[in-house]
Design an enzyme around this catalytic site. Structure first.
Site, mmCIF file in Angstrom:
data_model
loop_
_atom_site.group_PDB
_atom_site.id
_atom_site.type_symbol
_atom_site.label_atom_id
_atom_site.label_comp_id
_atom_site.label_asym_id
_atom_site.label_seq_id
_atom_site.Cartn_x
_atom_site.Cartn_y
_atom_site.Cartn_z
ATOM 1 N N HIS A 1 32.010 25.354 -58.457
ATOM 2 C CA HIS A 1 33.323 24.872 -58.043
ATOM 3 C C HIS A 1 34.254 26.023 -57.641
ATOM 4 O O HIS A 1 35.279 26.259 -58.293
ATOM 5 C CB HIS A 1 33.956 24.075 -59.185
ATOM 6 C CG HIS A 1 33.126 22.933 -59.660
ATOM 7 N ND1 HIS A 1 31.997 23.101 -60.442
ATOM 8 C CD2 HIS A 1 33.240 21.595 -59.451
ATOM 9 C CE1 HIS A 1 31.453 21.918 -60.701
ATOM 10 N NE2 HIS A 1 32.174 20.990 -60.125
ATOM 11 N N GLY B 1 34.353 21.093 -70.128
ATOM 12 C CA GLY B 1 33.596 20.558 -69.000
ATOM 13 C C GLY B 1 33.691 19.044 -68.972
ATOM 14 O O GLY B 1 33.529 18.423 -67.936
ATOM 15 N N SER B 2 33.958 18.461 -70.127
ATOM 16 C CA SER B 2 34.354 17.066 -70.150
ATOM 17 C C SER B 2 35.869 17.100 -70.202
ATOM 18 O O SER B 2 36.467 17.544 -71.192
ATOM 19 C CB SER B 2 33.771 16.357 -71.367
ATOM 20 O OG SER B 2 34.153 15.000 -71.333
ATOM 21 N N LYS C 1 44.122 24.071 -53.816
ATOM 22 C CA LYS C 1 42.696 24.198 -54.106
ATOM 23 C C LYS C 1 42.089 25.109 -53.042
ATOM 24 O O LYS C 1 42.380 24.946 -51.849
ATOM 25 C CB LYS C 1 42.052 22.809 -54.074
ATOM 26 C CG LYS C 1 40.753 22.703 -54.847
ATOM 27 C CD LYS C 1 40.487 21.254 -55.254
ATOM 28 C CE LYS C 1 39.137 21.069 -55.890
ATOM 29 N NZ LYS C 1 38.965 19.730 -56.480
ATOM 30 N N GLU D 1 42.322 9.020 -82.362
ATOM 31 C CA GLU D 1 41.096 9.608 -82.894
ATOM 32 C C GLU D 1 40.551 10.734 -82.027
ATOM 33 O O GLU D 1 39.917 11.661 -82.534
ATOM 34 C CB GLU D 1 40.027 8.514 -83.069
ATOM 35 C CG GLU D 1 40.381 7.437 -84.095
ATOM 36 C CD GLU D 1 41.366 6.392 -83.582
ATOM 37 O OE1 GLU D 1 41.620 6.358 -82.358
ATOM 38 O OE2 GLU D 1 41.885 5.612 -84.417
#
Lengths: 613, 613
Positions: free
Chosen positions: A31, A117-118, A239, A360
């Site tokens: 990326h 990465g998540s 970007k 949570e």
């Protein structure tokens, strides 16, 4: 900072861009444009602001940096290379099996505290670290770099809310608002005001800047720590910034440049690029190390055999007992502490307890942050609600985090509250977490001893506790180990081995007693360690019962104790018969439900008899 | 509305309180104080505002009501009883096994669209319903009653953001700000302004009211639908409102009154209580039914054997193909539509596609909402990111929802992106969901046919798709069924049955070819239906290979294909040997990783040989 320094930082930013482009082109994936948008921010942070020892990334008072937008990993690797920790040549090994410069950052690298990465998880980890700094009286700050796209994740707002409540002025979020997501522009484009209003509503101080203006970046960073709010820097960026033919264009997410394109890009960047090697980096203050020593032992237990205690209450007792001698232990709960009994720890050690409210995901992230700072964080809620944080748990597995999860109120044995409150998939979830340990005690002694083992064992551990009070069956000095099991009934000539845990263990014991009266011997095993499973103990018992095994669990039939036992023993040709909850349960009394769903003593008796008919 | 009506509604509110208290006292458990705080809001909504046919709760143009704070279930049941749908005597059967008036609402009751009880999920479902109303050109409105405590859940803010983006002025959230959580006061107490600022920042119109003032409630409800924003009503309330000795007191969460306390409470409420039976309820407009008919068949496929197509791409092809003839199909994705190939549907049917941005919880909730309104919602993202929504998926199981999930990029075969992007626990997660169907195609034909089966099958289905392109191995007219499997290689004298799915099926075929050359016959089964598993097919094959089975999967060893097969076959004494990913994987090339983690053809060959040595 003078003009020369500003120019240096601009140069370093371009050097980071060059590394990011070169590495992803060499890898053939990655990326680069997501790196380019944040390059000025990272250059300013790493070379013009943060205080850390680049040779010792683990030093306890280093400022922490979390790359929540983990897909910009090459930028992070480039920054540490230019800071001198790793050779810049290494960067070209990006994404190769033989290099720990993986596609997204993991703590296989010394300078990465937690895997990312998540998206949307970094901020809660940062909250945990910022809270830990306070607890440890350290003045390091925690910086979290987020993408704008990931601000759609609710987890970000859970963390933002908690940071606001705790007035964490040692926490800084930087949002790289480059306006372009993976598949289309974000919902809000370059409208920084949307993010500003949101963070302000969640209790944050906000600064809006041009994310490519080094001076402006440094100016707002200079005011870090002022006031009593966490700070978010909303940086308008492009970007692919710095490269004319990819900058601010759609269709460039997660796409490396071809060799030719990379050469063109580098030709644009090179003239103003400058190495960071040798650039002065602010050093952290030398401060006393936090007290994170494990105790020699824990105080003893004092239960009486036959006494009626729920394992969830034993969990609270254990935390309160162990907390006396183990300063590493901290705890969190999601507004269920009076049900999980984490309250016992909270009342005794309020400053080591974080109330996460009903959030949570943030709770698990905060705990992961504490764990990454040397604490032993215990997290509790109803087991079913841990499913809310499964992605955080999954990523904690990748982080090789030291994280202790306790899920209470498991199975149909909770009774009347009904299926939405029943943990019936928690074993499947936690077994399928990388490197996890999964424990399921039946009585209070076992529960407390397993909490001790959890504190001693580095890694992710899950303890499954039950709502009903059950008799204490073990002596206070009984030993329990990760990977162990107890053979509670065994006689020569036994027909079947029954493997159970938690409330079903008592059903198995009842069944064994009843069958004994009918002349049918049954071996009963308490499989309190679900993962790792005591395969040898079960196998040895099964080999004496004609290789016939029955498993009984207050969990769905998929992924739990039965699958664990079958998955291990079936390779040996042993027969494993699963009793488990096989349909969506209903509200009702616990004993009615154990019967209705076929996991009570009567069901075990019937199954044993069917195998002997 | 005149004074007499206002007095009636006040009376009905107290009648709802009486029912809630009586029912929970009779049950010996439950949350009466959480009912009392919202009683005036519910009375005003059900008897003074909402438009619905109380005798036909499923009528398509009824206003929808979602009790996101599901623990106030007795209040909901009381409202429907007073509206005449169920006899009020039934209310005293609350929480009994023989009654569907469960501890938390489930769609076993006709007036419940979706299960609630895991907090923070109702709003996203409401967003889905509100979007569906627009799609279907119906003027029903969707009302979601939330607690203040659950506003800590990030899922609420994901949904709030999407509602704001879509300017859903047919959606109304009502927050019962009773200030008290389960274990302590909420973070913000009665400071309505905190909630106001948050919702406004997320694009909502807000109204702050006294939640016990019927006139004020009706006044703000009268303006529902005005403007182009969703509306949130922030209602200041007292937990236990109306009963002097419990009102606004801590320690009363989830606690029924004793018989004596209940009698005292009812004595306070009774004088002003009034039945709702016979009270006029606004009727919905009669509008044409939405077109939700299943097609007679779907258009045919046109792949060529050997053509290289990823199953993820086949998923997109299927949706685009089926969408032509099936108006029920809608789709969602979390900013990965160019990777999951949901984009193919989006481009063809943009008005039936909802971009959820990076917010998986809300995405699943929205889809559940569409499903509850008769659509067939297909949701896609990377499989690993579905773990972010596991609690929503779990609760969708309790909702018996019609929900189609597709998780792409599974296993180590994604390669360089690394473990944070690899779905390695999705089979464990989805198998352990109540009532789920779990499918895992290997080639494009199978994938497309399984998408058809998913659309036809009412319930939660999960499709596991892979990143790599693989050859088409099935003819376009091959049939695939839920619960089926294909025997691809089988010869007399085969030594072992290898069960595989997805990318490992191709490894198994390679291994079989190699072993054949060495004179070792191997049966190969494509187990494309993981749940339900084609037990009979596998058992029959295994019985011809000396009861020896090898499973190979690109998934962790826990809870996936291996456990599924072992869990079924081990009871028959068959030997199941699992090949699966047994450690945290690393970035690398797909083929390197399949080898490193022992799930490639070489590993299968070695395992087969070890069993035959």
């Amino acid at each position: 900072m003078n003009d020369i320094d500003i120019e240096s930082l601009k140069g370093i930013a371009n050097q980071l861009r060059i590394h990011s482009i070169s590495a992803t082109t060499a890898a053939g994936s990655g990326h680069p444009t997501s790196c380019c948008s944040a390059a000025d921010l990272v250059a300013a942070l790493f070379f013009g602001h943060m205080r850390y020892d680049p040779k010792n990334p683990h030093y306890w008072n280093n400022d922490r940096f979390i790359l929540s937008k983990g897909h910009a990993a090459p930028l992070l690797y480039a920054a540490w290379a230019e800071a001198g920790l790793i050779p810049t040549e290494e960067l070209l090994k990006l994404r190769q099996l033989g290099s720990d410069l993986e596609g997204h950052p993991t703590p296989r690298l010394a300078f990465v505290d937690v895997a990312t990465g998540s998206l949307g998880q970094g901020l809660s980890v940062g909250v945990g670290m910022a809270l830990c700094a306070r607890l440890d009286h350290l003045d390091y700050r925690t910086y979290v770099l987020l993408g704008d796209g990931e601000c759609a994740e609710g987890a970000v707002w859970e963390a933002a809310s908690l940071a606001g409540i705790h007035q964490l002025n040692n926490l800084v979020a930087v949002v790289d608002v480059n306006r372009l997501g993976q598949s289309q522009p974000t919902a809000f484009g370059h409208d920084l005001n949307v993010y500003k209003r949101r963070f302000e509503a969640f209790g944050w101080r906000t600064e809006e800047i041009d994310g490519h203006d080094i001076e402006e970046i440094l100016e707002v960073l200079a005011a870090v720590g002022l006031g009593n709010q966490p700070l978010v820097i909303l940086a308008k960026t492009l970007k692919g910034a710095g490269v004319s033919f990819i900058q601010d264009r759609e269709g460039w997410h997660g796409r490396p440049l071809s060799k030719e394109e990379a050469a063109r890009a580098i030709a644009e960047l090179q003239p103003s690029a400058k190495s960071g090697l040798g650039h002065a980096i602010s050093q952290p203050a030398q401060m006393p190390a936090p007290k994170n020593d494990a105790p020699a032992s824990y105080p003893p237990l004092s239960y009486k055999i036959g006494e009626s205690v729920a394992t969830r209450e034993a969990y609270g007792n254990a935390l309160a007992r162990m907390g006396e001698v183990d300063p590493r232990i901290v705890a969190m709960d999601g507004d269920t502490k009076n049900s999980t009994y984490a309250e016992k720890f909270f009342k005794k050690f309020p400053n080591r307890f974080t109330e996460s409210f009903i959030a949570e995901q943030s709770m698990v992230g905060v705990a992961t942050g504490f764990g990454a700072r040397g604490k032993v964080p215990f997290v509790s809620t109803f087991a079913c609600f841990l499913s809310r944080a499964f992605d955080q748990i999954r990523v904690a597995g990748i982080s090789m985090a030291n994280l202790k999860l306790t899920g209470s109120h498991v199975g149909v044995s909770i009774g009347e509250d009904g299926p939405s409150q029943m943990g019936l998939e928690d074993l499947a979830m936690t077994r399928a977490t990388a490197g996890s340990t999964v424990l399921y005690p039946s009585d209070a002694v076992c529960a407390e001893k397993l909490v001790e083992r959890m504190a001693e064992h580095r890694g992710i551990c899950f303890l499954r506790t039950s709502r009903p009070r059950m008799p204490v069956i073990y002596n206070n000095d009984e030993q329990f180990t990760i990977g162990g099991a107890k053979v509670l009934r065994q006689s020569p000539g036994d027909k079947v081995t029954v493997v159970a845990a938690g409330v079903t263990l008592f059903e198995a014991l009842k069944a064994a007693d009843e069958l004994k009266g009918q002349g049918i011997g049954v071996t009963v095993i308490d499989a309190y360690s679900i993962k790792p499973l005591a395969k040898d103990v079960i196998q040895s018992a099964a080999s004496r019962t004609n290789n016939q095994v029955i498993t009984v669990e207050d969990h769905y039939a998929e992924g739990g104790l039965g699958d664990a036992v079958a998955g291990e023993l079936s390779a040996l040709g042993m027969a494993v018969h699963k009793l488990a909850v096989r349909e969506l349960p209903h509200s009702g009394k616990a004993e009615e439900l154990l019967a209705k769903y076929g996991i009570d003593a009567a069901a075990i008796v019937a199954k044993v008899k069917s195998l002997n008919s």
